[in-house]
Design a protein around this motif. Structure first.
Motif, PDB file in Angstrom:
ATOM      1  N   SER A  19       9.849  12.576  -6.564  1.00  0.00           N
ATOM      2  CA  SER A  19       8.777  11.679  -7.037  1.00  0.00           C
ATOM      3  C   SER A  19       8.247  10.688  -6.015  1.00  0.00           C
ATOM      4  O   SER A  19       7.047  10.588  -5.803  1.00  0.00           O
ATOM      5  N   ASP A  20       9.117   9.899  -5.365  1.00  0.00           N
ATOM      6  CA  ASP A  20       8.621   8.819  -4.516  1.00  0.00           C
ATOM      7  C   ASP A  20       9.745   8.339  -3.602  1.00  0.00           C
ATOM      8  O   ASP A  20      10.909   8.266  -4.019  1.00  0.00           O
ATOM      9  N   LYS A  21       9.408   7.999  -2.351  1.00  0.00           N
ATOM     10  CA  LYS A  21      10.416   7.556  -1.386  1.00  0.00           C
ATOM     11  C   LYS A  21      11.184   6.341  -1.884  1.00  0.00           C
ATOM     12  O   LYS A  21      12.417   6.283  -1.782  1.00  0.00           O
ATOM     13  N   LYS A  51       0.832  -1.195   0.000  1.00  0.00           N
ATOM     14  CA  LYS A  51       0.000   0.000   0.000  1.00  0.00           C
ATOM     15  C   LYS A  51       0.870   1.250   0.000  1.00  0.00           C
ATOM     16  O   LYS A  51       1.857   1.332   0.717  1.00  0.00           O
ATOM     17  N   GLY A  52       0.472   2.226  -0.795  1.00  0.00           N
ATOM     18  CA  GLY A  52       1.209   3.475  -0.861  1.00  0.00           C
ATOM     19  C   GLY A  52       2.399   3.377  -1.800  1.00  0.00           C
ATOM     20  O   GLY A  52       2.897   2.291  -2.089  1.00  0.00           O
ATOM     21  N   GLY A  53       2.851   4.510  -2.299  1.00  0.00           N
ATOM     22  CA  GLY A  53       4.027   4.516  -3.158  1.00  0.00           C
ATOM     23  C   GLY A  53       3.748   3.997  -4.550  1.00  0.00           C
ATOM     24  O   GLY A  53       2.609   3.893  -5.002  1.00  0.00           O
ATOM     25  N   MET A  54       4.830   3.641  -5.223  1.00  0.00           N
ATOM     26  CA  MET A  54       4.755   3.184  -6.607  1.00  0.00           C
ATOM     27  C   MET A  54       5.583   1.933  -6.794  1.00  0.00           C
ATOM     28  O   MET A  54       6.738   1.863  -6.362  1.00  0.00           O
ATOM     29  N   VAL A  55       4.988   0.911  -7.410  1.00  0.00           N
ATOM     30  CA  VAL A  55       5.670  -0.354  -7.680  1.00  0.00           C
ATOM     31  C   VAL A  55       5.709  -0.564  -9.188  1.00  0.00           C
ATOM     32  O   VAL A  55       4.688  -0.422  -9.875  1.00  0.00           O
ATOM     33  N   LEU A  56       6.885  -0.897  -9.704  1.00  0.00           N
ATOM     34  CA  LEU A  56       7.020  -1.176 -11.128  1.00  0.00           C
ATOM     35  C   LEU A  56       6.656  -2.621 -11.417  1.00  0.00           C
ATOM     36  O   LEU A  56       7.055  -3.537 -10.693  1.00  0.00           O
ATOM     37  N   LEU A  57       5.892  -2.835 -12.492  1.00  0.00           N
ATOM     38  CA  LEU A  57       5.443  -4.170 -12.876  1.00  0.00           C
ATOM     39  C   LEU A  57       5.774  -4.436 -14.334  1.00  0.00           C
ATOM     40  O   LEU A  57       5.953  -3.511 -15.126  1.00  0.00           O
ATOM     41  N   ASP A  58       5.813  -5.728 -14.688  1.00  0.00           N
ATOM     42  CA  ASP A  58       5.910  -6.063 -16.101  1.00  0.00           C
ATOM     43  C   ASP A  58       4.497  -6.053 -16.690  1.00  0.00           C
ATOM     44  O   ASP A  58       3.502  -5.902 -15.971  1.00  0.00           O
ATOM     45  N   LEU A  67      14.202  22.094  -6.329  1.00  0.00           N
ATOM     46  CA  LEU A  67      13.897  20.706  -5.968  1.00  0.00           C
ATOM     47  C   LEU A  67      12.543  20.615  -5.289  1.00  0.00           C
ATOM     48  O   LEU A  67      12.217  21.416  -4.413  1.00  0.00           O
ATOM     49  N   PHE A  68      11.748  19.613  -5.703  1.00  0.00           N
ATOM     50  CA  PHE A  68      10.485  19.303  -5.054  1.00  0.00           C
ATOM     51  C   PHE A  68      10.558  17.913  -4.423  1.00  0.00           C
ATOM     52  O   PHE A  68      11.181  17.002  -4.971  1.00  0.00           O
ATOM     53  N   GLY A  69       9.900  17.764  -3.294  1.00  0.00           N
ATOM     54  CA  GLY A  69       9.814  16.458  -2.638  1.00  0.00           C
ATOM     55  C   GLY A  69       8.911  16.573  -1.431  1.00  0.00           C
ATOM     56  O   GLY A  69       8.427  17.663  -1.093  1.00  0.00           O
ATOM     57  N   ASN A  70       8.677  15.444  -0.774  1.00  0.00           N
ATOM     58  CA  ASN A  70       7.950  15.494   0.486  1.00  0.00           C
ATOM     59  C   ASN A  70       8.889  15.125   1.633  1.00  0.00           C
ATOM     60  O   ASN A  70      10.062  14.802   1.420  1.00  0.00           O
ATOM     61  N   GLU A  71       8.378  15.180   2.830  1.00  0.00           N
ATOM     62  CA  GLU A  71       9.214  14.950   4.013  1.00  0.00           C
ATOM     63  C   GLU A  71       9.879  13.575   3.984  1.00  0.00           C
ATOM     64  O   GLU A  71      11.077  13.439   4.258  1.00  0.00           O
ATOM     65  N   ASP A  72       9.116  12.536   3.650  1.00  0.00           N
ATOM     66  CA  ASP A  72       9.675  11.182   3.615  1.00  0.00           C
ATOM     67  C   ASP A  72      10.775  11.061   2.560  1.00  0.00           C
ATOM     68  O   ASP A  72      11.789  10.387   2.776  1.00  0.00           O
TER      69      ASP A  72
END
Length: 341
Positions: free
Chosen positions: A195-197, A39-46, A218-223
């Motif tokens: 983009s993503d932690k 849950k959360g974030g981004m996962v790369l898939l085929d 630069l852009f980002g979030n705290e994590d």
């Protein structure tokens, strides 16, 4: 596609990123747990894995997406002149992406693939708590190369904005470096989003090198910032990023955002949203609002306010593209702060 820019054309920003189509779907917590999907974030898939998830959901909507493309669409909705560089296949989804981004008023010139992988897609699953989990097949977007980086477009743009998600492919890395070098050749700002932690964790050392050598804003979030410096001391990390870039805009969810520029730190509260529906694209649209303000000469605090308002509009509905004119939305809401757009 539109004609390429002539010498008199001048864009506020050109975005470079993964050209993908977002497939939005609502699911319960059990849907994720039964399939062992994080849950959360981004996962790369085929392609096969992405296809299996797609078969199991009822899509709410399918719309052109991608992090940088979302930011550029937000800026266009605010009234900025924009262009986008990204790779699609000349298939049904690729043609839909081209139509959608053109309809948003964004120039898109990148030559599509005629063979090889299909257009990328990101399956965005939204749980009842409004948290979004992205499962992405990058497809044709990974074929972005240095040949796709058009010097004339970057020269014609005040800023070049690049998403960190692109850093998953060696060819794209080379394209990013080329874009940064061209931007600085013409004294343009080079803007980068973490983009993503998980993306930061995979490429931390390379991101640090890119940031120290090439990034102006630069852009980002705290994590993501904490992951970049491998510790959870946020205040200390704000001091660590300070000498590396001209401006760092760091979002903190309900805590608002912090802007670091030289020796000045500006703290801005978040916007109140009565009904948070879907957090997809909140960071992308914050960047859109912030850059719009910066291009139009606003103070860093006002830039952050505009970014917060743009993000607030996005999280009030499904999808990462504005459902109303952001220019009108932001203008109307700035009034309560005694400011005008």
């Amino acid at each position: 596609m539109n004609a390429k820019p002539n010498e008199s054309t001048f864009y506020d920003v050109v975005g470079i990123g993964n050209a993908i189509v977002d497939v939005m779907g609502k699911v319960g917590e059990r849907f994720l747990s039964e399939r062992d999907l994080p849950k959360g974030g981004m996962v790369l898939l085929d392609a096969l894995s992405a296809g299996k998830i797609y078969q199991d959901i009822m899509p709410e909507r399918e719309v052109s997406g991608g992090s940088a493309a979302n930011t550029i669409a937000g800026m266009a909705s605010l009234g900025s002149a924009c262009a986008f560089i990204g790779k699609v296949h000349d298939d049904e989804l690729g043609q839909a992406f081209s139509r959608d981004i053109g309809a948003a008023g964004i120039d898109f010139f990148t030559k599509p693939l005629n063979e090889g992988p299909s257009t990328g897609r990101s399956i965005v699953l939204v749980t009842p708590d409004a948290e979004r989990s992205m499962f992405t097949y990058l497809g044709a977007s990974t074929h972005l190369s240095v040949e796709d980086i058009d010097e004339s477009i970057i020269k014609s743009s005040r800023m070049t904005y690049v998403e960190g998600y692109l850093w998953e492919d060696q060819n794209a890395k080379e394209a990013i470096i080329k874009a940064a070098e061209i931007a600085h050749k013409y004294n343009r700002d080079f803007v980068f989003s973490l983009s993503d932690k998980s993306c930061v964790e995979r490429h931390r050392a390379e991101f640090m090198d890119l940031i120290s050598k090439h990034v102006d804003i630069l852009f980002g979030n705290e994590d993501e910032l904490n992951a970049l410096f491998e510790n959870d001391d946020f205040e200390a990390n704000l001091d660590l990023i300070k000498p590396l870039v001209d401006i760092a805009a760091i979002t903190r969810n309900i805590k608002g955002s912090v802007i670091v520029s030289g020796r000045v730190k500006t703290f801005v509260e978040s916007e109140t949203v009565d009904n948070v529906v879907d957090t997809t694209g909140a960071g992308d649209l914050y960047a859109a609002g912030f850059l719009f303000g910066l291009i139009n000469g606003r103070s860093l605090g006002t830039c952050a306010m505009i970014g917060g308002l743009a993000a607030a509009e996005i999280i009030s509905h499904y999808g990462a593209r504005p459902e109303t004119s952001l220019r009108g939305y932001v203008r109307n809401n700035l009034v309560k702060y005694g400011k005008t757009l």
